[in-house]
Design a protein around this motif. Structure first.
Motif, PDB file in Angstrom:
ATOM      1  N   GLY A 222      37.719  34.562  35.618  1.00 20.68           N
ATOM      2  CA  GLY A 222      38.832  34.407  36.555  1.00 20.68           C
ATOM      3  C   GLY A 222      40.122  34.250  35.776  1.00 20.68           C
ATOM      4  O   GLY A 222      40.496  34.026  34.644  1.00 20.68           O
ATOM      5  N   TYR A 223      41.133  34.794  36.370  1.00 21.99           N
ATOM      6  CA  TYR A 223      42.282  34.893  35.908  1.00 21.99           C
ATOM      7  C   TYR A 223      43.135  33.643  35.039  1.00 21.99           C
ATOM      8  O   TYR A 223      43.509  33.782  33.901  1.00 21.99           O
ATOM      9  CB  TYR A 223      43.675  35.435  37.066  1.00 21.99           C
ATOM     10  CG  TYR A 223      44.909  35.433  36.484  1.00 21.99           C
ATOM     11  CD1 TYR A 223      45.589  36.582  35.679  1.00 21.99           C
ATOM     12  CD2 TYR A 223      45.877  34.402  36.603  1.00 21.99           C
ATOM     13  CE1 TYR A 223      46.682  36.740  35.065  1.00 21.99           C
ATOM     14  CE2 TYR A 223      46.977  34.334  36.064  1.00 21.99           C
ATOM     15  CZ  TYR A 223      47.540  35.645  35.389  1.00 21.99           C
ATOM     16  OH  TYR A 223      48.868  35.406  34.966  1.00 21.99           O
ATOM     17  N   LEU A 224      42.813  32.554  35.513  1.00 21.63           N
ATOM     18  CA  LEU A 224      43.453  31.096  35.011  1.00 21.63           C
ATOM     19  C   LEU A 224      42.771  30.861  33.827  1.00 21.63           C
ATOM     20  O   LEU A 224      43.535  30.141  33.008  1.00 21.63           O
ATOM     21  CB  LEU A 224      42.893  30.185  36.361  1.00 21.63           C
ATOM     22  CG  LEU A 224      43.743  30.235  37.350  1.00 21.63           C
ATOM     23  CD1 LEU A 224      43.603  28.972  38.365  1.00 21.63           C
ATOM     24  CD2 LEU A 224      45.307  30.137  37.180  1.00 21.63           C
ATOM     25  N   TYR A 225      41.493  31.341  33.572  1.00 19.02           N
ATOM     26  CA  TYR A 225      40.871  31.044  32.317  1.00 19.02           C
ATOM     27  C   TYR A 225      40.764  32.065  31.154  1.00 19.02           C
ATOM     28  O   TYR A 225      40.024  31.671  30.252  1.00 19.02           O
ATOM     29  CB  TYR A 225      39.335  30.403  32.734  1.00 19.02           C
ATOM     30  CG  TYR A 225      39.321  29.253  33.448  1.00 19.02           C
ATOM     31  CD1 TYR A 225      39.867  27.797  33.093  1.00 19.02           C
ATOM     32  CD2 TYR A 225      39.224  29.346  34.907  1.00 19.02           C
ATOM     33  CE1 TYR A 225      39.917  26.789  33.924  1.00 19.02           C
ATOM     34  CE2 TYR A 225      39.479  28.139  35.870  1.00 19.02           C
ATOM     35  CZ  TYR A 225      39.703  26.937  35.451  1.00 19.02           C
ATOM     36  OH  TYR A 225      39.826  25.935  36.025  1.00 19.02           O
ATOM     37  N   ARG A 226      41.456  33.075  31.448  1.00 18.99           N
ATOM     38  CA  ARG A 226      41.418  34.124  30.299  1.00 18.99           C
ATOM     39  C   ARG A 226      41.926  33.808  29.026  1.00 18.99           C
ATOM     40  O   ARG A 226      41.808  34.705  28.000  1.00 18.99           O
ATOM     41  CB  ARG A 226      42.030  35.464  31.078  1.00 18.99           C
ATOM     42  CG  ARG A 226      41.240  35.947  32.322  1.00 18.99           C
ATOM     43  CD  ARG A 226      41.778  37.371  32.795  1.00 18.99           C
ATOM     44  NE  ARG A 226      41.267  37.677  34.207  1.00 18.99           N
ATOM     45  CZ  ARG A 226      41.748  38.520  34.966  1.00 18.99           C
ATOM     46  NH1 ARG A 226      42.864  39.247  34.636  1.00 18.99           N
ATOM     47  NH2 ARG A 226      40.815  38.733  36.111  1.00 18.99           N
ATOM     48  N   ASP A 227      42.690  32.781  28.962  1.00 23.86           N
ATOM     49  CA  ASP A 227      43.096  32.498  27.603  1.00 23.86           C
ATOM     50  C   ASP A 227      42.448  30.972  27.087  1.00 23.86           C
ATOM     51  O   ASP A 227      42.805  30.779  26.128  1.00 23.86           O
ATOM     52  CB  ASP A 227      44.744  31.846  27.684  1.00 23.86           C
ATOM     53  CG  ASP A 227      45.524  33.127  28.209  1.00 23.86           C
ATOM     54  OD1 ASP A 227      45.281  34.232  28.074  1.00 23.86           O
ATOM     55  OD2 ASP A 227      46.703  32.654  28.810  1.00 23.86           O
TER      56      ASP A 227
END
Length: 279
Positions: A222-227
């Motif tokens: 998911g976008y929020l956890y790509r870092d």
């Protein structure tokens, strides 16, 4: 052969252990629920694992809609360990957890290691470290995503808002049931338990553990956890290293349907490597 955990814990007023697959003479695998508290989503993976592998889920206090959920990760971990050790007093132990349940499994492994027991496997199934970085979602970020992703982002944002509104409404209903001393209806229990788990996970500070973990990580993030990094941040505390195994699907689907097959095979292989002469 280890005793059947569901039999030895049967007399307890609250029972976390749920027999998902009876299996045979292999060392039992204990898998902790996700934030929603129940173990229903373990069905597909357990049925695709080695038929001789006993598989036990750990369900949360509060899934009945009446009992009060645990107040901390430590309290939850110790309650689950009490049932597990009543069934299997000595190791080696095989632990796992899906999503937020991996945090509880980590604390269980840490507690038992401090007690001198052997934890042969810690399987984190798409589990984020509670301090993993989350991407910012300010106006600038949203506009940039709209330019890059177009209608796909609009649909995602609309679904997220609809879901958030539904959750807020459900939690208001939960509070009314609690205030009246009523059993929380089945349809509202997931929201109730997820809110509680997020609260206690937010207060949990993982301490270092000398063991080694295997992270079964969803290929679609998911976008929020790509870092969050390759190990979702667990390499900071898991001193023996984190093996990362990519699994098809996203956070919500890697346990289900056709995605359960490769995950079951990978988990079977991890158990066999962890207990080559004991499984």
């Amino acid at each position: 052969m280890a005793r059947d955990p569901s039999e030895s814990a049967r007399s307890a007023s609250y029972q976390a252990l749920v027999k998902v697959q009876r299996g045979g003479n292999r060392i039992p695998f204990f898998c902790v629920h996700g934030a929603g508290g129940n173990v229903l989503n373990f069905r597909d993976i357990s049925r695709r694992m080695n038929p001789a592998q006993p598989f036990f889920g750990l369900q949360a206090l509060g899934v009945d809609g009446f009992s009060q959920p645990h107040g901390s990760i430590d309290e939850m971990a110790r309650a689950y360990l009490a049932e597990i050790r009543d069934a299997i007093p000595d190791g080696p132990y095989l632990f796992g957890g899906y999503s937020a349940g991996g945090i509880v499994a980590y604390e269980m492994a840490r507690i038992l290691t401090l007690a001198g027991e052997r934890v042969a496997l810690l399987a984190l199934i798409d589990t984020m470290h509670p301090r993993a970085p989350v991407r910012r979602t300010g106006v600038g970020v949203r506009l940039d995503r709209l330019r890059r992703e177009g209608m796909a982002y609009v649909i995602e944002a609309w679904e997220r808002r609809r879901r958030d509104w539904t959750i807020r409404e459900d939690l208001r209903k939960v509070e009314r049931h609690i205030a009246r001393g009523e059993t929380i209806p089945f349809a509202l229990r997931n929201a109730h338990l997820v809110r509680n788990f997020r609260r206690i996970a937010g207060a949990y500070e993982p301490k270092p553990w000398p063991g080694r973990a295997t992270l079964f990580r969803a290929e679609t993030i998911g976008y929020l956890y790509r870092d969050a990094g390759p190990t979702y941040g667990w390499d900071r505390e898991v001193l023996g290293g984190v093996e990362v195994v990519a699994m098809p699907g996203d956070h919500h689907t890697l346990l289900l349907g056709k995605n359960a097959e490769p995950l079951a095979r990978a988990l079977d292989a991890a158990i066999e490597r962890a207990t080559p002469s004991l499984s």
